[in-house]
Design a protein around this motif. Structure first.
Motif, PDB file in Angstrom:
ATOM      1  N   LEU A 242     -30.265 -15.594  -7.978  1.00 36.73           N
ATOM      2  CA  LEU A 242     -29.110 -16.687  -8.236  1.00 36.73           C
ATOM      3  C   LEU A 242     -29.383 -17.254  -9.324  1.00 36.73           C
ATOM      4  CD1 LEU A 242     -28.230 -17.274  -4.397  1.00 36.73           C
ATOM      5  CD2 LEU A 242     -27.183 -15.470  -6.121  1.00 36.73           C
ATOM      6  N   PRO A 243     -28.119 -17.743 -10.001  1.00 33.98           N
ATOM      7  CA  PRO A 243     -28.603 -18.746 -11.017  1.00 33.98           C
ATOM      8  C   PRO A 243     -28.924 -20.060 -10.267  1.00 33.98           C
ATOM      9  CG  PRO A 243     -26.398 -17.566 -11.214  1.00 33.98           C
ATOM     10  CD  PRO A 243     -26.919 -17.199 -10.067  1.00 33.98           C
ATOM     11  N   ASN A 244     -29.595 -20.855 -11.285  1.00 35.55           N
ATOM     12  CA  ASN A 244     -30.313 -22.275 -10.653  1.00 35.55           C
ATOM     13  C   ASN A 244     -28.986 -23.118  -9.943  1.00 35.55           C
ATOM     14  OD1 ASN A 244     -32.238 -23.923 -10.327  1.00 35.55           O
ATOM     15  ND2 ASN A 244     -31.949 -24.920 -12.353  1.00 35.55           N
ATOM     16  N   GLY A 245     -29.562 -23.329  -8.646  1.00 35.09           N
ATOM     17  CA  GLY A 245     -28.494 -24.387  -7.979  1.00 35.09           C
ATOM     18  C   GLY A 245     -27.319 -23.556  -7.231  1.00 35.09           C
ATOM     19  N   GLU A 246     -27.204 -22.082  -7.322  1.00 34.88           N
ATOM     20  CA  GLU A 246     -26.287 -21.643  -6.791  1.00 34.88           C
ATOM     21  C   GLU A 246     -26.617 -21.000  -5.411  1.00 34.88           C
ATOM     22  OE1 GLU A 246     -23.902 -19.366  -9.427  1.00 34.88           O
ATOM     23  OE2 GLU A 246     -23.415 -20.845 -10.871  1.00 34.88           O
ATOM     24  N   ARG A 247     -25.717 -20.497  -4.565  1.00 37.69           N
ATOM     25  CA  ARG A 247     -25.792 -19.857  -3.351  1.00 37.69           C
ATOM     26  C   ARG A 247     -24.859 -18.892  -3.360  1.00 37.69           C
ATOM     27  NH1 ARG A 247     -26.010 -24.743   0.880  1.00 37.69           N
ATOM     28  NH2 ARG A 247     -28.106 -25.644   0.289  1.00 37.69           N
ATOM     29  N   TYR A 248     -25.100 -17.874  -2.679  1.00 40.87           N
ATOM     30  CA  TYR A 248     -24.290 -16.467  -2.534  1.00 40.87           C
ATOM     31  C   TYR A 248     -23.437 -16.745  -1.504  1.00 40.87           C
ATOM     32  CZ  TYR A 248     -23.079 -11.509  -2.551  1.00 40.87           C
ATOM     33  OH  TYR A 248     -22.379 -10.545  -2.730  1.00 40.87           O
ATOM     34  N   TYR A 249     -22.078 -16.608  -1.728  1.00 40.04           N
ATOM     35  CA  TYR A 249     -20.868 -16.709  -0.769  1.00 40.04           C
ATOM     36  C   TYR A 249     -20.021 -15.547  -0.415  1.00 40.04           C
ATOM     37  CZ  TYR A 249     -21.457 -21.906  -0.900  1.00 40.04           C
ATOM     38  OH  TYR A 249     -21.789 -23.196  -0.743  1.00 40.04           O
ATOM     39  N   CYS A 250     -20.056 -15.211   0.742  1.00 39.39           N
ATOM     40  CA  CYS A 250     -19.226 -13.799   1.204  1.00 39.39           C
ATOM     41  C   CYS A 250     -17.987 -14.457   2.082  1.00 39.39           C
ATOM     42  CB  CYS A 250     -20.262 -13.017   1.986  1.00 39.39           C
ATOM     43  SG  CYS A 250     -19.670 -11.428   2.728  1.00 39.39           S
ATOM     44  N   PHE A 251     -16.966 -13.928   1.490  1.00 41.74           N
ATOM     45  CA  PHE A 251     -15.666 -14.344   2.088  1.00 41.74           C
ATOM     46  C   PHE A 251     -15.125 -13.261   2.758  1.00 41.74           C
ATOM     47  CE2 PHE A 251     -16.420 -17.068  -1.425  1.00 41.74           C
ATOM     48  CZ  PHE A 251     -16.435 -18.438  -1.078  1.00 41.74           C
ATOM     49  N   LEU A 252     -14.577 -13.560   3.976  1.00 40.20           N
ATOM     50  CA  LEU A 252     -14.111 -12.540   4.936  1.00 40.20           C
ATOM     51  C   LEU A 252     -12.911 -12.881   5.609  1.00 40.20           C
ATOM     52  CD1 LEU A 252     -17.405 -12.353   6.851  1.00 40.20           C
ATOM     53  CD2 LEU A 252     -17.051 -11.175   5.194  1.00 40.20           C
ATOM     54  N   ARG A 253     -12.010 -11.664   5.634  1.00 37.38           N
ATOM     55  CA  ARG A 253     -10.756 -11.973   6.248  1.00 37.38           C
ATOM     56  C   ARG A 253     -10.698 -10.917   7.433  1.00 37.38           C
ATOM     57  NH1 ARG A 253      -6.771 -14.861   5.102  1.00 37.38           N
ATOM     58  NH2 ARG A 253      -7.428 -15.217   2.919  1.00 37.38           N
ATOM     59  N   PHE A 254     -10.280 -11.383   8.903  1.00 34.22           N
ATOM     60  CA  PHE A 254     -10.356 -10.166   9.913  1.00 34.22           C
ATOM     61  C   PHE A 254      -8.743 -10.272  10.368  1.00 34.22           C
ATOM     62  CE2 PHE A 254     -14.171 -12.684   9.744  1.00 34.22           C
ATOM     63  CZ  PHE A 254     -15.179 -11.851  10.289  1.00 34.22           C
ATOM     64  N   ARG A 255      -8.613  -8.898  10.964  1.00 35.25           N
ATOM     65  CA  ARG A 255      -7.181  -8.513  11.614  1.00 35.25           C
ATOM     66  C   ARG A 255      -7.239  -7.714  12.783  1.00 35.25           C
ATOM     67  NH1 ARG A 255      -3.648  -4.568   9.361  1.00 35.25           N
ATOM     68  NH2 ARG A 255      -5.087  -4.299   7.947  1.00 35.25           N
ATOM     69  N   ASP A 256      -6.948  -8.154  13.821  1.00 32.61           N
ATOM     70  CA  ASP A 256      -6.689  -7.328  15.028  1.00 32.61           C
ATOM     71  C   ASP A 256      -5.709  -5.995  14.670  1.00 32.61           C
ATOM     72  OD1 ASP A 256      -6.792  -6.090  17.495  1.00 32.61           O
ATOM     73  OD2 ASP A 256      -5.674  -7.767  18.570  1.00 32.61           O
ATOM     74  N   LEU A 257      -6.235  -4.898  14.960  1.00 38.49           N
ATOM     75  CA  LEU A 257      -5.238  -3.495  14.570  1.00 38.49           C
ATOM     76  C   LEU A 257      -5.015  -2.928  16.024  1.00 38.49           C
ATOM     77  CD1 LEU A 257      -7.827  -1.920  12.216  1.00 38.49           C
ATOM     78  CD2 LEU A 257      -5.825  -3.241  11.538  1.00 38.49           C
TER      79      LEU A 257
END
Length: 178
Positions: free
Chosen positions: A117-132
């Motif tokens: 990762l670039p210096n000082g950065e973190r990896y963020y994973c953005f999620l959305r949920f839906r009941d089907l």
């Protein structure tokens, strides 16, 4: 839908790891009922591309959706190779906590990745949920859609409402069905 293989500047990139797949989770709800979840996991092209405002260079792989063009990013692709393991870890340990953003989606953070990762950065994973919808009452079974909306490195923490609302992955699925 993300293709399985693309060419960007005359280099082929395999995207099979981002194809739709399914996972199952059994969770004991707060009222002691056992709930079974069949979760469809779907990745957005935001996991491997970034917004572009100019005319894309010749030979660049672009994704256009809703009138907006995004250009393939080889770094985001390298980080995305770990997305299946990140998501699988939620199913292996459903007590893992997710955090809510002001956009009402959820995120998890990785401090390090195999692809640096670039210096000082973190990896963020953005999620959305839906009941089907409910499949069965006995046993209680629901179909859930989990969309990985975006995943990328950044050096700033996403804005969160009311401090920093957190919830366990399993409890979040339970909340969807109650």
């Amino acid at each position: 839908m993300i293709p399985t293989l693309i060419t960007h500047h005359n280099v082929e990139f395999d995207l099979q790891h981002l194809q739709q797949r399914y996972q199952k989770l059994q969770w004991t709800c707060q009222d002691a009922r056992v709930a079974n979840f069949r979760v469809r996991i779907h990745c957005s092209d935001h996991c491997i591309s970034e917004e572009i405002f100019d005319v894309p260079p010749q030979g660049a792989m672009c994704f256009t959706r809703h009138g907006k063009t995004r250009i393939f990013d080889p770094d985001r692709h390298q980080w995305s190779l770990e997305l299946p393991a990140i998501i699988d870890a939620l199913f292996a340990k459903p007590t893992e906590r997710l955090r809510l953003t002001t956009e009402r989606n959820w995120f998890i953070v990785q401090l390090s990745m195999k692809h640096p990762l670039p210096n000082g950065e973190r990896y963020y994973c953005f999620l959305r949920f839906r009941d089907l919808g409910k499949v069965s009452d006995d046993p209680l079974t629901h179909n859930i859609h989990l969309q990985i909306e975006s995943a990328y490195s950044r050096n700033t923490h996403p804005l969160t409402p009311h401090g920093n609302e957190q919830i366990m992955f399993g409890r979040l699925l339970e909340r969807l069905i109650t």
